[in-house]
Structures are given as structure tokens and as C-alpha cells.
Design a protein around this motif. Structure first.
Motif, PDB file in Angstrom:
ATOM      1  N   LEU A 466      21.672  -4.277 -25.298  1.00  0.00           N
ATOM      2  CA  LEU A 466      20.573  -3.334 -25.540  1.00  0.00           C
ATOM      3  C   LEU A 466      20.522  -2.378 -24.361  1.00  0.00           C
ATOM      4  O   LEU A 466      20.408  -2.820 -23.206  1.00  0.00           O
ATOM      5  CB  LEU A 466      19.243  -4.075 -25.686  1.00  0.00           C
ATOM      6  CG  LEU A 466      19.210  -5.210 -26.730  1.00  0.00           C
ATOM      7  CD1 LEU A 466      17.892  -5.966 -26.639  1.00  0.00           C
ATOM      8  CD2 LEU A 466      19.422  -4.645 -28.120  1.00  0.00           C
ATOM      9  N   VAL A 467      20.589  -1.078 -24.638  1.00  0.00           N
ATOM     10  CA  VAL A 467      20.685  -0.082 -23.575  1.00  0.00           C
ATOM     11  C   VAL A 467      19.622   0.990 -23.788  1.00  0.00           C
ATOM     12  O   VAL A 467      19.386   1.432 -24.931  1.00  0.00           O
ATOM     13  CB  VAL A 467      22.070   0.601 -23.546  1.00  0.00           C
ATOM     14  CG1 VAL A 467      22.254   1.394 -22.263  1.00  0.00           C
ATOM     15  CG2 VAL A 467      23.176  -0.414 -23.719  1.00  0.00           C
ATOM     16  N   VAL A 468      19.005   1.429 -22.697  1.00  0.00           N
ATOM     17  CA  VAL A 468      18.126   2.590 -22.739  1.00  0.00           C
ATOM     18  C   VAL A 468      18.289   3.324 -21.411  1.00  0.00           C
ATOM     19  O   VAL A 468      18.443   2.698 -20.361  1.00  0.00           O
ATOM     20  CB  VAL A 468      16.649   2.184 -22.987  1.00  0.00           C
ATOM     21  CG1 VAL A 468      16.108   1.352 -21.834  1.00  0.00           C
ATOM     22  CG2 VAL A 468      15.771   3.394 -23.220  1.00  0.00           C
ATOM     23  N   GLY A 469      18.290   4.662 -21.472  1.00  0.00           N
ATOM     24  CA  GLY A 469      18.508   5.441 -20.250  1.00  0.00           C
ATOM     25  C   GLY A 469      17.838   6.790 -20.320  1.00  0.00           C
ATOM     26  O   GLY A 469      17.373   7.228 -21.382  1.00  0.00           O
ATOM     27  N   ASP A 470      17.801   7.452 -19.187  1.00  0.00           N
ATOM     28  CA  ASP A 470      17.136   8.759 -19.088  1.00  0.00           C
ATOM     29  C   ASP A 470      17.846   9.583 -18.033  1.00  0.00           C
ATOM     30  O   ASP A 470      17.952   9.156 -16.874  1.00  0.00           O
ATOM     31  CB  ASP A 470      15.659   8.571 -18.715  1.00  0.00           C
ATOM     32  CG  ASP A 470      14.879   9.871 -18.720  1.00  0.00           C
ATOM     33  OD1 ASP A 470      15.461  10.920 -19.058  1.00  0.00           O
ATOM     34  OD2 ASP A 470      13.680   9.855 -18.377  1.00  0.00           O
ATOM     35  N   VAL A 471      18.353  10.758 -18.432  1.00  0.00           N
ATOM     36  CA  VAL A 471      19.012  11.672 -17.497  1.00  0.00           C
ATOM     37  C   VAL A 471      17.968  12.634 -16.932  1.00  0.00           C
ATOM     38  O   VAL A 471      17.125  13.151 -17.674  1.00  0.00           O
ATOM     39  CB  VAL A 471      20.133  12.462 -18.195  1.00  0.00           C
ATOM     40  CG1 VAL A 471      20.757  13.478 -17.239  1.00  0.00           C
ATOM     41  CG2 VAL A 471      21.192  11.509 -18.714  1.00  0.00           C
ATOM     42  N   VAL A 472      18.034  12.885 -15.640  1.00  0.00           N
ATOM     43  CA  VAL A 472      17.110  13.818 -15.001  1.00  0.00           C
ATOM     44  C   VAL A 472      17.298  15.216 -15.580  1.00  0.00           C
ATOM     45  O   VAL A 472      18.428  15.672 -15.795  1.00  0.00           O
ATOM     46  CB  VAL A 472      17.325  13.841 -13.480  1.00  0.00           C
ATOM     47  CG1 VAL A 472      16.491  14.941 -12.824  1.00  0.00           C
ATOM     48  CG2 VAL A 472      16.969  12.486 -12.887  1.00  0.00           C
ATOM     49  N   GLY A 473      16.185  15.916 -15.839  1.00  0.00           N
ATOM     50  CA  GLY A 473      16.254  17.301 -16.294  1.00  0.00           C
ATOM     51  C   GLY A 473      16.121  17.416 -17.797  1.00  0.00           C
ATOM     52  O   GLY A 473      15.881  16.438 -18.516  1.00  0.00           O
TER      53      GLY A 473
END
Length: 780
Positions: A466-473
Motif C-alpha cells: 500500500l503506497v501513498v505519496g505527495d510531491v512538493v509543488g
């Protein structure tokens, strides 16, 4: 100016009036019967100055019959008797406004600015020619009259009278500005008015003087500047093309125009690039209009409708020339265009017939024509001047740049959203390990689409990542970076790395992306990520975080809590370790992974947001899909400023009847017993038809583990949606396929396994490695 006859009187040597002319009566209001026989001094408000008496000429102030003072210029000529001495005087007086005998008097009378003198009772004492023209009356008719009785009772006159009283009462000069029409009529003008007290020999105020200076040009310049300043703040408050057009209308009506319309080319309202020229006629779509008349009765085109502008029309001419076009009543093209619009059964023809002056301005931004703005005066009788056209161009230019920004933003947002949707999972397949549901909400803020992402990745041994992520900008750049990271995570997951090792490799990738060729700072491409692996056999959850908020877990007993995770640094920092956290979960536990847009908001910290999330997870829900909606409704801020990704996963477990495990002694003779154990287990599961292939796979994998690996050796069968065969040993050396030559005695085992099974692979384990192979279950 009409003049009256000069006044004359004869005064004897005792100062008694012996004769009185008609002009004197007109000047003072006294008839001869009232004056002859009386001392001339009785007519004076105050004694004549000695120097004037000696010179037989000077200025004196007489008291009019109605009581007000009259300032006159007197000249005395002696009448000589037989003895040569004066027996009396012929006194002549010039009425106010008469020919001035001194340069100073002529300068006052002929001054280009209106000038007046008032008594302390606020009655006119003296006016110059300019003041008389502005008041629309002669000096003779005004002298002696109270100011309030001589002018219209409007706001400007009341303000003037109030300031006169203030100067007369306090003796303090003042200056103020007024904007009004002169009593004589004409256009409204801006005036800078100065008033000051005039004192007599004793220092008392006996007169109030006034001069008015026309400051209309400065006033109009200030008004234009103020309007432009307001426009810079009021136009472009949103990244919405239509709203920007409405803001242009709002700022221009009624201060600059009685009716304003904004028409745009169709492609501007979409996300496409400029269209090619379609012909001589211009087709525009009405985006906004506004009027001083309620309901905008002047509009000949309804909002949202298109209209065709012929080449002779002012809007088409403005678009063709790229400059503002001034036009008005009497211009053949203007009259023809208005006539055509009057022929339509839209709006009020009577309202349009009052239109007399127009400025049409193209909306140009960065060399691109977006549309046209039309400013019309109807009730305002002043025609547009050259300066007005320049102001209209300034307003339109500001609006056009904001519209172009909004258009470009809409286009980029559309592209970023399409890119992001293409990179996010389009549908998550069912897993034996978990039941999942998800929501992704892109932000509506001006910052644009963000770089949030999530994924569910099947792993060997019925495990799931299970993966969740957030890129800046925000924007396309962030969406593209998100896609690269998501692809990298899937690639690393195929290698079956532990969560902490996977994040370490991902961290190196972000550093590489941030520095390759562009020279950007690493932090500008920073990202957060949470990677978790759930094993339905052991019921253990192993996870690691790279600066990402920890997940929340709802246990079957109804307890919701945030998982304590060793928070590592965000991706792209480099040089710092990531730590894995392990936790055993009962079957039916609910795992909630999310991005910070769900729990962050104005006036709310992370602790409060996660507490609200835990409370929302406890709420009963008919399904995971319904629970997703309930969580968003309960936790999401009113105006989220960032994208939101939410992934819910309910755990499942594989029971003992679905897993079989054998420890294998590292001896060649044990291979046959392993095959026999597998055949018996397949018979128990009712999978006899899979026995032949499974026996070959087990034989090859166990033989390789004994021959090339190290103890301990273990064999495991998992019956899930497929049949999985796993062989583990204590060696970390990974197997690989190779081509065996014709006379080689070995080297064909893994090739045979690859041909007989759906997929196979290996993964590293703390003791060594595990080689696995997966076969589909027979139908039914």
C-alpha cells in the motif's frame, strides 16, 4: 455687460446735497426727495479717508437704501464762485463693474479666474467678469444680494456658503475642492476654491474674498489614476476568465461608462490554442455586460450567446487595428451598427437609442487577441475624449493579461489533471490480502493540480503493498514527477525490497532527478511517501515513512488509533536513514492511508486533523466506498488548498487450511519426500489436476536450494486465488535464468519453472532468500 448711467450729485460747501441724479437713485436706491437737503456724510458707512478728501477722488462705501453697503469710486469737481473760491462740488460715482481707472482694478475685473468679495453678512460686494459669467448674472443684479439667494440650492452651493461663514466667523483662510456645474450651466468642472479674510485698519474682518481655479484636468487625471489603481486590485482576483470579464464591467460602470460589454473569442473560454482566422466577420461570445440601468436593458446580446460583428462595426474595427476606436452619434458606421442592433428584439431599443459616445478596445495580451470590450455613454452626456480612450485601453490591457493568465492556468490545469489521472491507478484489482477503496480529489485552488498519488501493488506470497505519496509543488511539473516516482516505486516493489530499503533507493532517485541538468535545489523536487506491506499469512504490517503522515488503523473491536511510525526525512534530503515499523493486525482491521491535504487546513493542526480522522473511521459504514465518502465529508476542510488522496484497506487473513509449510533437510534424498508431501496436500485441497506441474516445480526449486543454497530450507504452499509454491534457504545469492547448452547436465531447472508457471521470482529475506512460482487455479 450692460451699464447704467453714472451717478452724480451736487454738494454745497457745507456738505449738504443740493442736487441728485437718476443714476444716483439707481445706484443707492434713494430718490432726490430722500437725499436733497441732507448731509452727504449721512450716506456713508464710514468717513471718507483724508487722503481721498484732499485728492477729491477715492473709494467710499455708501449705505444702500435696503441696508447693504455699496462700494463706489467717487470723483469731486469744485464749483467756483465769483470770488474764485469753491461754493460746492459736483460729485460723480462710477457704479460697481464700471470702467476701472487703475491697473489693479482692471486686473481684478479681467482676471481669468472667478473672483468675488463678500461682506461679513455674506452679501456680494464685488464680482469680476469671470465670476459674473459663471453665475449667469450681471454684477449690478448681484451686488448687495445674499449669496444663498443668488444661486441654486444644491450641495455645492451649501458647501460654498458654509465655508464663507467659516472664514467670516473665524478670520482664517481656507482652501477646498469642489466638483459641480456652474450656476450658469455647462459641464461639471472641478474647482479649487480659496477664501481669505480682508481686514480693515483696526484688524477686524470686514470682507471675505474668494478666487476659484479650474482644476478639472488635474481632477480627471487623479480620477483616472484612482480608477486604474482600483482596477489593479479588483481585476484578476480569480483565475477564471468569465469572472475577470465581470470584474472589468464592475470597475467601469458607472464611473467610466453607462454600459459595458465584454465579448470573447470562443477558444478563450476553453483550453485550446488560438484558432485561425475564420473570415471578414468576427464571431464573439458575450462573457459579461453591465449597465447603470437595472437588468442591463441596453444589451442586444444575451450572456453566453454569440454575435457576429460586421467589418464596419466599431468592435470589428478595433480588433482589426489592434487599437481603441472612438465613435459616436453622427458617425455613419456607428449609426448603422446601432441601427442593426436596435432591429433585434433583445433588450430595450429606447435605452440603446440614447447611446451617443462609444469606445471599443481590443483585449490584447502577449500578442494574442482574446476579444473586445465596449464602453458606451448614454446618460452621461460627455463624449469620450482622447484621454478616455487611453484609459479604456489601460483597463482593457489589465483585464486581458488577467484573462490570459486564467486561460493559461485553465489549460495547464487541464493538462496536469489529464496527466495525473493517466498516471493514477484506473482500477484496483481484488487481492486476497485486502479489500480496498480510494478517493482522489484535485484541488480547485489557484496553485493548480498537485503531485499526490497512491497505489496498491500485489507482491509475492499473497502480500500486498500500500503506497501513498505527495510531491512538493503543483502543476504539470509536479504531476510528471509524481508519475516518475510511482513508476519507480512499482519497479522497486517488483524487486520485493523491504519498505525501509525501498525508500532509501527512492530517496536516491529524487536527489538524482532534482540535480540532473537543471541545477534546481533538491528541496524543490522534494516528496513524501509512505510504503507499507501487509502479509495475510502472518497478519503483519511492515511500513516505513519518508516525511509522510502516519496511517490510522481501525481494529475490529472499534478502536481507532494512529500507527506510531519512525518518521524519516522527506525524499530528496539524502544522507539520513529510514526505519521500518512492524505491527500485527487482527483480521478485518482497517488501514487508512492519506495525504496531508485531508487533515491540514487553516486554523487546524495535524493532531486535530488525525483525531478527526480516527473519529470518522469509527462511524458505521455500509461499505468501504461509503466509508470513504463519510471520511471526506467529516474530515476534509471547507476549502482544501491541496490535493487529497485517501486509501482505505480492510485486511484479510489466510487460515491454516490455506497454507502448508515443511522444513526440508539439506539432503538430496529429501526431494522425493517433499514431492510426496505436496501431492498429498494438493489432494486435500482438491487440486489433483495440478499435481504434475506442481511436482516438477517443487522438485526443481527444492533441488536448487539443497544444491546451491544454505540451510535452513523450507517449502511452503499457499492456496489463494492462485497456487503459490515457495522455497526458502539461508543463501542471499539470487537465482537467474541461463541458456543451457546441448550437452550440459544442468541449468534447465528455472527455465522449466518459468515455462510451466504463470510467473516466478525471488525476494530477499532476513535469513536469506525465497524463490516462488505461481500457478492459476483450475476454473470452477
Amino acid at each position: 455687460m450692460e451699464r447704467v448711467a453714472a451717478a452724480a450729485a451736487i454738494v454745497d460747501d457745507h456738505g449738504v446735497v443740493t442736487a441728485w441724479s437718476e443714476g444716483a437713485r439707481q445706484l443707492t436706491g434713494y430718490g432726490s426727495e430722500d437725499v436733497v437737503g441732507r448731509a452727504a456724510a449721512d450716506l456713508l458707512v464710514e468717513a471718507a479717508p483724508r487722503e481721498a478728501v484732499a485728492a477729491l477722488a477715492g473709494v467710499a462705501v455708501l449705505r444702500h437704501r435696503d441696508g447693504h453697503p455699496v462700494e463706489i469710486a467717487l470723483t469731486a469737481c469744485p464749483v467756483l464762485g465769483p470770488d474764485g473760491g469753491p461754493h460746492g462740488y459736483v460729485v460723480t460715482a462710477e457704479p460697481p463693474g464700471g470702467p476701472e481707472s487703475t491697473p489693479a482694478g482692471r486686473a481684478f475685473q479681467q482676471a481669468s479666474v472667478p473672483m468675488c468679495a463678500f461682506g461679513t453678512d455674506l452679501r456680494f460686494l464685488r464680482l469680476n467678469d469671470s465670476a459674473c459669467r459663471g453665475l449667469g448674472a450681471s454684477e449690478e443684479s448681484l451686488v448687495g444680494r445674499f449669496y444663498g439667494d443668488a444661486v441654486p440650492a444644491d450641495e455645492a452651493s451649501r458647501g460654498f456658503l458654509l465655508n464663507l461663514r467659516k472664514v467670516a466667523g473665524t478670520g482664517t483662510p481656507l482652501r477646498y475642492e469642489a466638483y459641480a456645474r456652474a450656476p450658469a450651466g455647462g459641464t461639471a468642472r472641478a474647482w479649487s476654491i480659496e477664501m481669505w479674510p480682508v481686514r480693515d485698519d483696526t484688524g477686524d474682518v470686514d470682507t471675505v474674498a474668494m478666487a476659484a481655479f479650474d482644476s478639472s484636468e488635474q481632477h480627471e487625471a487623479r480620477q483616472r489614476l484612482a480608477l486604474l489603481n482600483e482596477a489593479s486590485a479588483a481585476i484578476g482576483t480569480t483565475l477564471d476568465v468569465v469572472r475577470t470579464a465581470e470584474e472589468l464591467v464592475d470597475i467601469a460602470v458607472p464611473r467610466f461608462a453607462d454600459f459595458v460589454s465584454v465579448d470573447l473569442l470562443d477558444w478563450v473560454l476553453g483550453a485550446e490554442e488560438p484558432a485561425s482566422d475564420g473570415g471578414p466577420d468576427v464571431v464573439l461570445r458575450r462573457a459579461a455586460h453591465g449597465s447603470v440601468t437595472e437588468g442591463g436593458a441596453e444589451a442586444a446580446v444575451r450572456l453566453g450567446q454569440t454575435d457576429t460583428y460586421p467589418p464596419f462595426s466599431p468592435p470589428a474595427r478595433a480588433l482589426t487595428s489592434g487599437r481603441a476606436v472612438r465613435s459616436g452619434a453622427g458617425d455613419p458606421d456607428f449609426d448603422r451598427w446601432v441601427g442593426e442592433r436596435n432591429a433585434r428584439n433583445v433588450g430595450s431599443r429606447a435605452s440603446r437609442e440614447g447611446a451617443h459616445s462609444l469606445v471599443t478596445v481590443p483585449l490584447l495580451a502577449r500578442g494574442t487577441t482574446l476579444g473586445v470590450a465596449v464602453f458606451i455613454r448614454i446618460k452621461n452626456k460627455d463624449a469620450y475624449a482622447v484621454d478616455d480612450a487611453s484609459l479604456a485601453e489601460e483597463l482593457a490591457s489589465r483585464a486581458a493579461v488577467c484573462m490570459d493568465n486564467a486561460r493559461r492556468f485553465a489549460r495547464e490545469q487541464s493538462m496536469a489533471l489529464a496527466l495525473q489521472h493517466s498516471l493514477l491507478p484506473r482500477g484496483l484489482t481484488a487481492h486476497a490480502a485486502t479489500e480496498v477503496a480510494y478517493r482522489y480529489l484535485p484541488t480547485d485552488s489557484a496553485a493548480g493540480i498537485g503531485g499526490d498519488w497512491f497505489d496498491v501493488i500485489p507482491l509475492s506470497g499473497s502480500r500486498v503493498a500500500l503506497v501513498v505519496g505527495d510531491v512538493v509543488g503543483h502543476g504539470i511539473h509536479s504531476s510528471a514527477t509524481m508519475g516518475r516516482l510511482r513508476t519507480a516505486v512499482r519497479t522497486l516493489a517488483d524487486v520485493d525490497l523491504p519498505p525501509d530499503e525501498l525508500l532509501t533507493h527512492l530517496d536516491d532517485l529524487v536527489i538524482h532527478l532534482a540535480t540532473e541538468g537543471s541545477g534546481e535545489e533538491v528541496a524543490e523536487l522534494g516528496a513524501t511517501c509512505l510504503y507499507a506491506v501487509y502479509d495475510p499469512v502472518s497478519r503483519r504490517l511492515v511500513l516505513a515513512s519518508a516525511g509522510h503522515p502516519p496511517p490510522a488503523v481501525l481494529l475490529p473491536d472499534g478502536t481507532a488509533q494512529v500507527v506510531r511510525v519512525s518518521a524519516g526525512p522527506p525524499l530528496g534530503v539524502g544522507g539520513l536513514p529510514f526505519e521500518a515499523t512492524e505491527r500485527e493486525l487482527p483480521e478485518g482491521s482497517l488501514i487508512a492511508l492519506y495525504t496531508d491535504g485531508l487533515i491540514e487546513g487553516r486554523g487546524r493542526d495535524l493532531d486535530r486533523g488525525t483525531a478527526e480522522l480516527c473519529r470518522a473511521l469509527v462511524l458505521p459504514g455500509a461499505s468501504l466506498e461509503a466509508l470513504c465518502d463519510s471520511v471526506l465529508k467529516s474530515v476534509l476542510p471547507d476549502s482544501p488548498s491541496d490535493d487529497v488522496a485517501l486509501l482505505l484497506a480492510r485486511t484479510r487473513a489466510l487460515g491454516a487450511d490455506q497454507v502448508a509449510t515443511w522444513d526440508i533437510s539439506p539432503e538430496a534424498a529429501c526431494v522425493s519426500s517433499a514431492r510426496q508431501s505436496v501431492l498429498e496436500q494438493l489432494a486435500t485441497w482438491g487440486l489433483d489436476e495440478m499435481a504434475f506441474v506442481t511436482e516438477l516445480v517443487v522438485s526443481e526449486l527444492v533441488t536448487n536450494a539443497i544444491r546451491y543454497g544454505e540451510p535452513p530450507v523450507q517449502l511452503r504452499l499457499i492456496r489463494d486465488r492462485s497456487l503459490i509454491c515457495e522455497v526458502s534457504d539461508g543463501s542471499a545469492t539470487s537465482p537467474h535464468l541461463r541458456r543451457a547448452h546441448a550437452y550440459d547436465e544442468g541449468g534447465r531447472g528455472l527455465l522449466l519453472v518459468a515455462q510451466l508457471t504463470r510467473r516466478w521470482g525471488s525476494r530477499q529475506t532476513p535469513p536469506g532468500k525465497t524463490i516462488w512460482a505461481e500457478q492459476p487455479l483450475p476454473p470452477g
